[in-house]
Scaffold this motif. Sequence first.
Motif, mmCIF file in Angstrom:
data_model
loop_
_atom_site.group_PDB
_atom_site.id
_atom_site.type_symbol
_atom_site.label_atom_id
_atom_site.label_comp_id
_atom_site.label_asym_id
_atom_site.label_seq_id
_atom_site.Cartn_x
_atom_site.Cartn_y
_atom_site.Cartn_z
ATOM 1 N N LEU A 236 0.783 -1.229 0.000
ATOM 2 C CA LEU A 236 0.000 0.000 0.000
ATOM 3 C C LEU A 236 0.821 1.288 0.000
ATOM 4 C CD1 LEU A 236 -2.673 -1.157 2.610
ATOM 5 C CD2 LEU A 236 -2.977 -0.982 0.142
ATOM 6 N N GLU A 237 1.943 1.306 0.695
ATOM 7 C CA GLU A 237 2.685 2.564 0.826
ATOM 8 C C GLU A 237 3.134 3.181 -0.505
ATOM 9 O OE1 GLU A 237 4.638 2.882 5.263
ATOM 10 O OE2 GLU A 237 5.824 1.963 3.678
ATOM 11 N N PRO A 238 3.563 2.386 -1.494
ATOM 12 C CA PRO A 238 3.977 3.014 -2.759
ATOM 13 C C PRO A 238 2.875 3.793 -3.458
ATOM 14 C CG PRO A 238 4.806 0.765 -2.626
ATOM 15 C CD PRO A 238 3.846 0.934 -1.490
ATOM 16 N N SER A 239 1.618 3.509 -3.132
ATOM 17 C CA SER A 239 0.492 4.172 -3.804
ATOM 18 C C SER A 239 -0.116 5.296 -2.967
ATOM 19 C CB SER A 239 -0.598 3.150 -4.143
ATOM 20 O OG SER A 239 -0.087 2.107 -4.944
ATOM 21 N N LEU A 240 0.489 5.643 -1.836
ATOM 22 C CA LEU A 240 -0.054 6.704 -0.992
ATOM 23 C C LEU A 240 -0.147 8.007 -1.769
ATOM 24 C CD1 LEU A 240 1.642 6.141 2.489
ATOM 25 C CD2 LEU A 240 -0.810 6.176 2.033
ATOM 26 N N ALA A 241 -1.264 8.690 -1.602
ATOM 27 C CA ALA A 241 -1.479 9.978 -2.259
ATOM 28 C C ALA A 241 -1.959 10.982 -1.218
ATOM 29 C CB ALA A 241 -2.509 9.846 -3.385
ATOM 30 N N THR A 242 -1.652 12.228 -1.433
ATOM 31 C CA THR A 242 -2.028 13.275 -0.485
ATOM 32 C C THR A 242 -3.523 13.521 -0.543
ATOM 33 O OG1 THR A 242 0.136 14.324 -0.726
ATOM 34 C CG2 THR A 242 -1.646 15.662 0.194
ATOM 35 N N ALA A 243 -4.183 13.330 0.585
ATOM 36 C CA ALA A 243 -5.625 13.592 0.686
ATOM 37 C C ALA A 243 -5.888 14.973 1.277
ATOM 38 C CB ALA A 243 -6.297 12.527 1.538
ATOM 39 N N SER A 244 -5.007 15.434 2.132
ATOM 40 C CA SER A 244 -5.103 16.772 2.726
ATOM 41 C C SER A 244 -3.710 17.142 3.219
ATOM 42 C CB SER A 244 -6.125 16.796 3.867
ATOM 43 O OG SER A 244 -5.684 15.984 4.938
ATOM 44 N N ASP A 245 -3.609 18.308 3.831
ATOM 45 C CA ASP A 245 -2.302 18.747 4.320
ATOM 46 C C ASP A 245 -1.744 17.832 5.387
ATOM 47 O OD1 ASP A 245 -2.458 20.875 2.617
ATOM 48 O OD2 ASP A 245 -3.245 22.276 4.120
ATOM 49 N N ASP A 246 -2.633 17.148 6.106
ATOM 50 C CA ASP A 246 -2.198 16.335 7.238
ATOM 51 C C ASP A 246 -2.456 14.842 7.039
ATOM 52 O OD1 ASP A 246 -1.542 18.695 8.743
ATOM 53 O OD2 ASP A 246 -3.695 18.977 9.021
ATOM 54 N N LEU A 247 -2.814 14.425 5.823
ATOM 55 C CA LEU A 247 -3.204 13.031 5.633
ATOM 56 C C LEU A 247 -2.814 12.551 4.245
ATOM 57 C CD1 LEU A 247 -4.787 10.512 6.664
ATOM 58 C CD2 LEU A 247 -6.818 11.510 5.597
ATOM 59 N N GLU A 248 -2.159 11.379 4.210
ATOM 60 C CA GLU A 248 -1.940 10.642 2.973
ATOM 61 C C GLU A 248 -2.777 9.379 3.055
ATOM 62 O OE1 GLU A 248 2.461 11.106 1.367
ATOM 63 O OE2 GLU A 248 2.437 10.504 3.479
ATOM 64 N N ARG A 249 -3.418 9.012 1.946
ATOM 65 C CA ARG A 249 -4.335 7.881 1.984
ATOM 66 C C ARG A 249 -4.304 7.127 0.674
ATOM 67 N NH1 ARG A 249 -9.664 6.023 1.321
ATOM 68 N NH2 ARG A 249 -10.508 5.028 3.176
ATOM 69 N N VAL A 250 -4.473 5.806 0.750
ATOM 70 C CA VAL A 250 -4.616 4.977 -0.439
ATOM 71 C C VAL A 250 -5.585 3.845 -0.109
ATOM 72 C CG1 VAL A 250 -2.628 3.534 0.162
ATOM 73 C CG2 VAL A 250 -3.428 3.595 -2.200
ATOM 74 N N HIS A 251 -6.438 3.543 -1.084
ATOM 75 C CA HIS A 251 -7.353 2.408 -0.974
ATOM 76 C C HIS A 251 -7.104 1.534 -2.190
ATOM 77 C CE1 HIS A 251 -11.085 0.130 -1.509
ATOM 78 N NE2 HIS A 251 -11.250 0.247 -0.212
ATOM 79 N N ARG A 252 -6.483 0.375 -1.975
ATOM 80 C CA ARG A 252 -6.153 -0.512 -3.081
ATOM 81 C C ARG A 252 -7.148 -1.659 -3.158
ATOM 82 N NH1 ARG A 252 -0.448 -2.810 -4.278
ATOM 83 N NH2 ARG A 252 -1.716 -3.550 -6.009
ATOM 84 N N GLU A 286 -3.817 4.756 5.833
ATOM 85 C CA GLU A 286 -3.730 6.191 6.099
ATOM 86 C C GLU A 286 -2.430 6.478 6.843
ATOM 87 O OE1 GLU A 286 -7.139 7.364 8.299
ATOM 88 O OE2 GLU A 286 -8.526 7.113 6.625
ATOM 89 N N ARG A 287 -1.713 7.496 6.393
ATOM 90 C CA ARG A 287 -0.553 7.972 7.133
ATOM 91 C C ARG A 287 -0.896 9.381 7.618
ATOM 92 N NH1 ARG A 287 4.533 8.135 3.743
ATOM 93 N NH2 ARG A 287 4.763 5.908 4.222
ATOM 94 N N ARG A 288 -1.123 9.479 8.914
ATOM 95 C CA ARG A 288 -1.611 10.717 9.489
ATOM 96 C C ARG A 288 -0.451 11.561 10.003
ATOM 97 N NH1 ARG A 288 -6.015 7.330 12.988
ATOM 98 N NH2 ARG A 288 -7.295 6.638 11.230
ATOM 99 N N PRO A 379 4.282 17.824 16.342
ATOM 100 C CA PRO A 379 5.006 18.196 15.112
ATOM 101 C C PRO A 379 6.076 17.176 14.764
ATOM 102 C CG PRO A 379 4.762 20.087 16.569
ATOM 103 C CD PRO A 379 4.296 18.903 17.346
ATOM 104 N N GLY A 380 6.140 16.829 13.496
ATOM 105 C CA GLY A 380 7.142 15.887 13.008
ATOM 106 C C GLY A 380 6.769 14.428 13.164
ATOM 107 N N ALA A 381 5.697 14.125 13.855
ATOM 108 C CA ALA A 381 5.294 12.729 14.074
ATOM 109 C C ALA A 381 4.295 12.301 13.006
ATOM 110 C CB ALA A 381 4.685 12.565 15.459
ATOM 111 N N SER A 382 4.242 10.995 12.749
ATOM 112 C CA SER A 382 3.260 10.430 11.823
ATOM 113 C C SER A 382 2.808 9.085 12.363
ATOM 114 C CB SER A 382 3.845 10.267 10.413
ATOM 115 O OG SER A 382 4.896 9.321 10.415
ATOM 116 N N LEU A 383 1.675 8.621 11.870
ATOM 117 C CA LEU A 383 1.071 7.387 12.361
ATOM 118 C C LEU A 383 0.421 6.671 11.189
ATOM 119 C CD1 LEU A 383 0.551 5.879 15.098
ATOM 120 C CD2 LEU A 383 -1.690 6.986 15.125
ATOM 121 N N ALA A 384 0.787 5.405 10.968
ATOM 122 C CA ALA A 384 0.213 4.607 9.883
ATOM 123 C C ALA A 384 -0.885 3.711 10.443
ATOM 124 C CB ALA A 384 1.289 3.770 9.209
ATOM 125 N N VAL A 385 -2.058 3.757 9.796
ATOM 126 C CA VAL A 385 -3.224 3.017 10.276
ATOM 127 C C VAL A 385 -3.899 2.339 9.090
ATOM 128 C CG1 VAL A 385 -5.376 3.143 11.577
ATOM 129 C CG2 VAL A 385 -3.559 4.792 12.038
#
Length: 514
Positions: A236-252, A286-288, A379-385
């Motif tokens: 899933l990670e190679p297909s992540l796309a920006t959904a908003s300023d604070d969220l990257e998301r992909v649904h495969r 989702e990578r938040r 700030p600087g942190a991210s979370l994959a869910v």
Amino acid sequence: PSSSAREREMGRRGWLWSVGAVLAALVEVPVARSGGVPEVETQHTYPKRSNEDAALLEWGSSAIIHNADGVVARFGPSAKHPEFELGIEAELVTASPRQGCEALSNARQAATQIVVMYRGGCAFGVKAAHASAAGAAAMLVVNSDRRSPDRAFAMASEAKGEVADDGERESTASVPSVMISYAAGQQLRDHRPPRMRVFAGGGRPFIESVTDNAPVLYLVHNAMTEGEMAAARRALEPSLATASDDLERVHRVLGALRGSELSSFYDRLASIVGYPVEHLGDLALERRARGAYAPRDERRLSRFNADLGDDARGQTVLSVYVYLDDAPADGGGELYFPRARPAPTKILPRKGLAAVFYSSLEDGSLDPTAAHGDGPLPPGASLAVLHLRVYAAPRTLARRLVLPLLLAPLNGAPSKTLVYAAKRFFARAFGPDHAAENGVDLALYLLALALLAPFAFLAVAAFKAYERSKAPPKRKSTHHHHHHADKPADAKSDAGKGGAAARKHPNAAAKKFN
């Protein structure tokens, strides 16, 4: 929980749902408009359990093995003690009196066995002292709270009920002590096993009940293995796309092409939620990032939903979040349920932990208490869910096999514009909801047939060519030629004359023969 446990969970709601819905409606507007994170008390913060207090109970024959989760007490040997590591196997003896608040009258029978007691009447430490005095190999306490039939907790020696976890172990008892839920106690009563084995749960999946209604919410510890989480990231990670300023998301749309490791996760999750694998949707990652708290809910999928693999015919029954990262050291990223009853609830992220909750009521309508939101990250942190849905109806073969094959060239993640246009076209051509989804399936089957037809033709042609190459060559017959060649010349001429005479005078030939 098993299917029977799920039915009990759904059945317990009853008229409470209507009351809960009214209360939730009264607070829905201020909660939705509020930008602040809800205040959550410590006793409603989860998870409370870990691998350190996980125990597993097994009983049955070699053909059928039953099991149940248990929670190791804060007093006595821990789950890492050799007694739990090696396992305690003995007969089950119910204490007399049942609550174990007095010296056991059946101490002789309880000696060297697993003594079963029931919560209530006195502190857990008193029960453990009486079990130890009787010489029991272990103490098993059944939680008698019928309002929370799937709940069990780590017992404290001075308490009669659940207390806040202070992280400290007590040394007030020496007997190994475990609590099981009311539902597990009912299993024991129904099966009446003569013997049982109790051992440390280790890294096995186990369930922690959070709320029993409004909404039904529980956690699955060790829901994914390290290998499965790595496989999910690779897919899933190679297909992540920006959904908003604070969220990257992909649904495969992976479907049947998800691979062996993710298939193992799907099989495990299906056995936990009590639905076949065909009812489970595709994974979304989702990578938040920092973000801001905003509650949301799992509404019924519409024909304009941007996830092409989802199906509006299937009502979302359950929603599942699986954390691929631990919470940041400075906190953040918590999963909040601001309308949960009896009080707002908070789930702390933990790697491999799954939060499972019912999104809908018995009548299929949206459960307002299932609204949830994510706490902001530092700030600087991210979370994959990971996120997936469990549907009331099985997903069709077109969505589970044909669509993943067709989308493979697009890496299973087409553009949102393409998906929206396709959904809108089928909605206008076939009608809303079910008719549109049936049209999508029909189009998928026809497209697959059209794409496979040339390959089928080539395959048939190749097979026929192969059959021709294997057939023996035809030989020309030379029998008459050699026969004539071996005849003497005069025989040939006689035959020729006779033949000519026969052609001219048929009767003459017959006379000559005679």
